[in-house]
Structure formats: C-alpha cells, structure tokens
Design a protein around this motif. Structure first.
Motif, PDB file in Angstrom:
ATOM      1  N   ASN B 170       0.448  -0.774  -0.096  1.00 34.50           N
ATOM      2  CA  ASN B 170       0.367   0.036   0.168  1.00 34.50           C
ATOM      3  C   ASN B 170       0.784   1.356  -0.006  1.00 34.50           C
ATOM      4  OD1 ASN B 170      -2.047   2.107   0.502  1.00 34.50           O
ATOM      5  ND2 ASN B 170      -2.437   0.946   2.811  1.00 34.50           N
ATOM      6  N   GLN B 278     -11.616  -3.936   7.387  1.00 36.86           N
ATOM      7  CA  GLN B 278     -11.965  -2.983   8.041  1.00 36.86           C
ATOM      8  C   GLN B 278     -11.681  -3.215   8.689  1.00 36.86           C
ATOM      9  OE1 GLN B 278      -8.761  -2.292   6.263  1.00 36.86           O
ATOM     10  NE2 GLN B 278     -10.497  -3.240   4.045  1.00 36.86           N
ATOM     11  N   ASP B 322      -5.565  -2.579   3.760  1.00 37.92           N
ATOM     12  CA  ASP B 322      -4.311  -1.098   3.566  1.00 37.92           C
ATOM     13  C   ASP B 322      -2.767  -1.395   4.619  1.00 37.92           C
ATOM     14  OD1 ASP B 322      -5.265  -0.913   6.039  1.00 37.92           O
ATOM     15  OD2 ASP B 322      -6.256   1.331   4.807  1.00 37.92           O
ATOM     16  N   ASN B 328      -0.470   1.604   9.428  1.00 48.43           N
ATOM     17  CA  ASN B 328      -0.326   2.739   8.821  1.00 48.43           C
ATOM     18  C   ASN B 328      -0.229   3.651   9.917  1.00 48.43           C
ATOM     19  OD1 ASN B 328      -1.643   2.941   6.021  1.00 48.43           O
ATOM     20  ND2 ASN B 328      -2.702   1.073   6.830  1.00 48.43           N
ATOM     21  N   GLU B 342     -10.175   3.056   2.678  1.00 47.92           N
ATOM     22  CA  GLU B 342      -9.800   1.561   1.626  1.00 47.92           C
ATOM     23  C   GLU B 342     -10.351   1.099   1.530  1.00 47.92           C
ATOM     24  OE1 GLU B 342      -7.319   0.653   1.104  1.00 47.92           O
ATOM     25  OE2 GLU B 342      -7.154  -1.234   0.958  1.00 47.92           O
ATOM     26  N   ALA B 351      -7.562   0.101  -5.944  1.00 50.20           N
ATOM     27  CA  ALA B 351      -6.879  -0.624  -4.947  1.00 50.20           C
ATOM     28  C   ALA B 351      -5.887  -0.471  -5.120  1.00 50.20           C
ATOM     29  CB  ALA B 351      -7.286  -1.099  -3.649  1.00 50.20           C
ATOM     30  N   HIS B 354      -2.796  -3.724  -3.537  1.00 50.37           N
ATOM     31  CA  HIS B 354      -3.689  -4.231  -2.075  1.00 50.37           C
ATOM     32  C   HIS B 354      -5.082  -4.951  -3.038  1.00 50.37           C
ATOM     33  CE1 HIS B 354      -4.407  -0.095  -1.758  1.00 50.37           C
ATOM     34  NE2 HIS B 354      -4.883  -0.586   0.001  1.00 50.37           N
TER      35      HIS B 354
END
Lengths: 140, 381
Positions: B170, B278, B322, B328, B342, B351, B354
């Motif tokens: 990512n 997520q 991600d 992150n 994401e 994306a 990813h």
C-alpha cells in the motif's frame, strides 16, 4: 499513612484487623460494587452508594507486564521497576485492577489465589518510599 | 429519508511528515476529497471533523474557505472519525442537508499515549502508579481472551505479519516492509503476550470524505459507494474496557458487538456477505477479538481463519487490506476514516497492488477506542 506507611492516596484504603484493604462503594439499591468510591451506580443508574470495605483476597483474572518506563503522569522510581499489572477478582464484589509484586510470567496463572499488600512504587523527596496497592500470590 | 453516498475521498499519507502540521495534512485531504467529487468547499453545506492532538477541525475553514457552513467538532477518541461520519450520515439521511464533508486528522508525539486520568474522571493515583497505559489494557484483554477461548498466542504473530505484508503493498501506508514472524516474536515484550511489532504506534495523517444524498451521487461520480449502515455504541455495565480501575463481575458484550449488529441491521446485510473488512487493530489481539465481536466469525474460529490465510488480501475474508493501524499507525482523529477510504478504494476497484480480487461488493469498517466505544459502517457499491 496506612498501616504506618505513606501511600499514593490514603482515600483508596481502609485499615482492617487483617491489614489494609481497598475502600469501594456498594449500591444500596442494586448491590453493584465500584472502586474507588463513587456517587452514582453504573448498573442501575441510582445515586445511593455507600462505602464498603473490599475483600483483601481474590483470584488472578488477567495480567500483563509493563515493558517500558511510562511517560508522565507516571511518577515511579526505577528501583521499583519493572512492574506488572493485573485484574484480580474479589468474589461477589468486583474485579480490581492492581499492580502485582510478581513480574515473572512463568509464575503467573489465571485463577491463582492472591492477597492485597502495600508495595513501594516511588521514593518521595527525602528518599522515603511511597506505597500503592498490589496483589501477591498466596498458597491456596 | 435520503440514502447516503460517498462521492469523494482524500488522504494525506499516514506516518511521520516532519514540518507539515496536522491541520495542513487535513487541508490536503479535504482538497483531495473535494477534487475527487469535482466539488469546491463552497459547495459543502456542512462539516464534521476532529483531531485528538492537532487542533480544532472547525478552524480548518480559515484555509478551506469562510463560507458560513455549520462545522461541528467531534471528539470521541479512536472513534472520532467514525463519529464524524455517523453525524454526517444523520445530517443527510434526515434530509437536513444534501452534501457535506467529514475530516479526521492528527499528529501525535512519538511513543505511547500518556493520558491525564482526570480527563477520564479517575484520580491522579492511577496515572502516578503506572496504570493509565493503554498498552497494558490490550495485554490484559487478550490474555483473558486467549484463556477463555483456549487460543494460542501464535495468531498474534501471524496477524502482525499480514499487517506489514499488506502495508508493503500500500503506497499510502507508513510501514512498508514485510517483517518475518521470528522477528515479530523476538521484538521487545511491551505487555505480555504482545511484542512491539504487534502494536500500532501513534502517528500522523488525515482523511476526508465528501458525502451526499444517494439520489444525487451520480452528479459527482460514476462510481458512488453507498453508506448502507452506520452505528455507534458506548460500553455497557460488565464490559471490559480501557482505563478501568475495576470491572464488574457480571460480564457483558463489548460495544463492538452492538455497534456492528446495529450497522448490519440498518444495512439489511449479514456479516457473511462482507467481501472486505477493516477492523480496529490497535494491536494484533484487537484484530483477533474484533473478528468475532463484529460477527465476521465465531469466537475461537479465528485461529484457523488466520492460519489458513483466509484474512489475507487474496483470502475468503480479507481483513485490514491497507495494513490496518499496525502498518499505518494511529492518528486518532483520522484512523476511522482511513478504514472507510480503504473500503471505498476496494469497492471502486482502485486499490492497485493491494486490491482484493473478485470485484468486492460489500465493505465493513469497525473502530474501537477509549473509554469503551465503537463505530461501524457497512458500505456497498
């Protein structure tokens, strides 16, 4: 002073014939317990809390280690590190968060019986230890 | 009642950006989201936003434009972005406004968060004695969870491995290098059983989203993503939450369970229909627990799903595609909106490296934070 020792906050404690204990609240309406004392009941939303002495013994409910020296507001002294923390279940009352005297993961097991003690965590300006509460394993 | 669509997304790269303030990162994200929707800030009828450590979101108007719009600051810890989104959803769904923006941003100092107990209504003793520390809570929570569900700690390593592997794919992630399992396990123990590489770090970054009435979405984009359900819950008596000097002996579900169930119910979509998720991975134990608390799998089922690769990008249930918070970092105000960003990328098929294969149709997001709150969304294209 509690049991002749300086503590981080005397209001957390009650002296009993068996030794220091934690001071909590019990709801006169529904019986829920809290620690420290508070005015409102988090279970029934009532506001008739009364002081209660919490049990000095319980069982280890969960635990972890503290792998780095925390930033402020932590005020501990290096001589008393590393330390471990845990939740100890006081049957029929609540599960209290506490420091542990034991820091070796191999010697900690969920369910083990424990007892409350005072433990030093920092030295004051004159080098005298200031205590907080901790739990220590006892033989069942 | 209007349905709600996301028609613009913008992000300032997460991680550490020396010399760029959190507010500047927020403005960057907002302009990118507006450009993505083909709109100007003067088109926005409302704003919701927040940061924990980087300033008041409503002051961004001095950069974005003094248009007189109602801009409301949101402060809900790790759920700040999720809460801003839920407020925007309500503003549009109720018919009050047609189009607006949500902005989440932050810039934290290095190292673990140090919170003043007084902010949480706890006495100074709690901080002084070294208990006002989020990392400890996560250690104790997963320790108890592994014990209750008879799970082995190996999954905690596999989840971290996946996070860094996904981050490496990512370009917007902070940590872009895969880390082998042995190195993750050998890293310094932060709070047993969690090592340094199993935790996310406080970081920097910003995300903005432009939302509008669904029936107007195609005026701004040919690929709208629809916010089918959004819900927020706080803790019940008996749940096990961060910064708790005590817990009740009665046990209750975490706020995640109720927030996710409410979001799925509002969407009329079942957890089994999710194509990409997520979920809050403040540390790898959180991802493990939240997989089940959100209803994506049963308690205890995670071990096999994780070991078999089902939660990898190419798996049956891709989670944190991600790289999540672990790859992150966590800028508190931005984190929840990063998840939505994401998922929008995934549902648009944008994306890149990813991208989840197979044309994903349903996305799910989940945030969890202090002092025991959760916000979830269900998105479709």
């Amino acid at each position: 002073m509690i049991a002749g020792r300086t503590t981080v906050d005397d209001a957390l404690f009650v002296e009993t014939p068996e030794g220091p204990a934690l001071r909590g609240s019990r709801c006169a309406g529904c019986g829920a317990h809290t620690f420290p004392v508070q005015d409102g009941c988090p279970r029934c939303t009532g506001s008739s809390m009364v002081d209660v002495t919490l049990a000095r013994t319980g069982t280890l409910w969960s635990w972890t280690s503290q792998g780095f020296t925390p930033k402020a507001p932590y005020t501990g002294t290096a001589a008393y590190e590393p330390y471990a923390v845990a939740y100890v279940e006081l049957p029929g009352q609540l599960i209290v968060e506490t420091r542990l005297v034991e820091t070796d993961p191999e010697k900690l097991e969920i369910g083990m019986p424990m007892e409350l003690v005072l433990t030093p965590f920092r030295d004051d300006g004159s080098g005298e230890p200031v205590h907080t509460f901790a739990f220590v394993g006892v033989s069942s | 009642m209007s349905e709600v669509a996301i028609v613009g997304i913008g992000m300032h790269r997460f991680g550490r950006t020396e010399g760029v303030s959190g507010r500047a990162q927020a403005v960057h994200a907002a302009r990118a989201a507006l450009a993505d929707a083909g709109l100007r800030f003067s088109d926005m009828r409302f704003g919701f936003g927040g940061s924990h450590s980087a300033g008041d979101a409503d002051t961004l108007v001095s950069e974005l434009g003094l248009t007189g719009l109602p801009f409301i600051n949101v402060a809900n810890g790790c759920a700040t972005g999720g809460s801003a989104l839920i407020a925007a959803d309500a503003a549009i769904r109720s018919g009050q406004h047609d189009v607006g923006i949500v902005i989440g941003f932050d810039k934290h100092p290095r190292g673990a968060f140090n919170t003043d107990p007084a902010v949480h209504g706890i006495g100074p003793w709690y901080g002084e004695t070294g208990m006002m520390i989020t990392t400890q809570f996560f250690g104790m929570k997963i320790q108890r969870y592994l014990h209750e569900h008879d799970l082995k700690p190996g999954a905690l390593t596999t989840i971290a491995e996946k996070a860094f592997r996904n981050g490496a794919r990512n370009p917007m992630a902070w940590r872009r290098t895969a880390i082998p399992a042995a190195e993750i396990e050998a890293a310094p123990m932060i709070s047993h059983p969690l090592t340094q590489y199993m935790y996310c770090s406080p970081a920097e970054g910003a995300v903005a989203l432009v939302l509008c009435r669904a029936d107007k979405a195609r005026e701004y984009t040919d690929r709208p993503v629809f916010l089918q359900g959004a819900a927020f819950r706080s803790r019940r008596y008996g749940s096990f939450e961060v910064f708790s000097p005590w817990l009740a002996t009665d046990r209750a579900d975490s706020p995640t369970v109720e927030a996710s169930a409410a979001a799925f119910a509002a969407a009329g979509i079942a957890p089994s229909e999710v194509d990409v998720a997520q979920i809050q991975d403040t540390e790898t134990g959180a991802e493990l627990m939240h997989m089940a608390e959100t209803g994506l799998c049963a308690h205890g089922e995670q071990e096999d799903l994780i070991a078999s690769g089902a939660t990898a990008i190419e798996g049956r249930l891709p989670v944190n595609t991600d790289g999540g918070c672990i790859a992150n970092g966590e800028p508190i105000g931005a984190s929840g909106l990063r998840q939505v960003y994401e998922n929008v990328l995934q549902l648009r098929g944008d994306a890149g490296e990813h991208q989840v294969p197979g044309d994903p149709r349903v996305g799910f997001t989940h945030v969890y934070g202090a002092p025991g709150i959760s916000a979830c969304t269900v998105l479709t294209r």
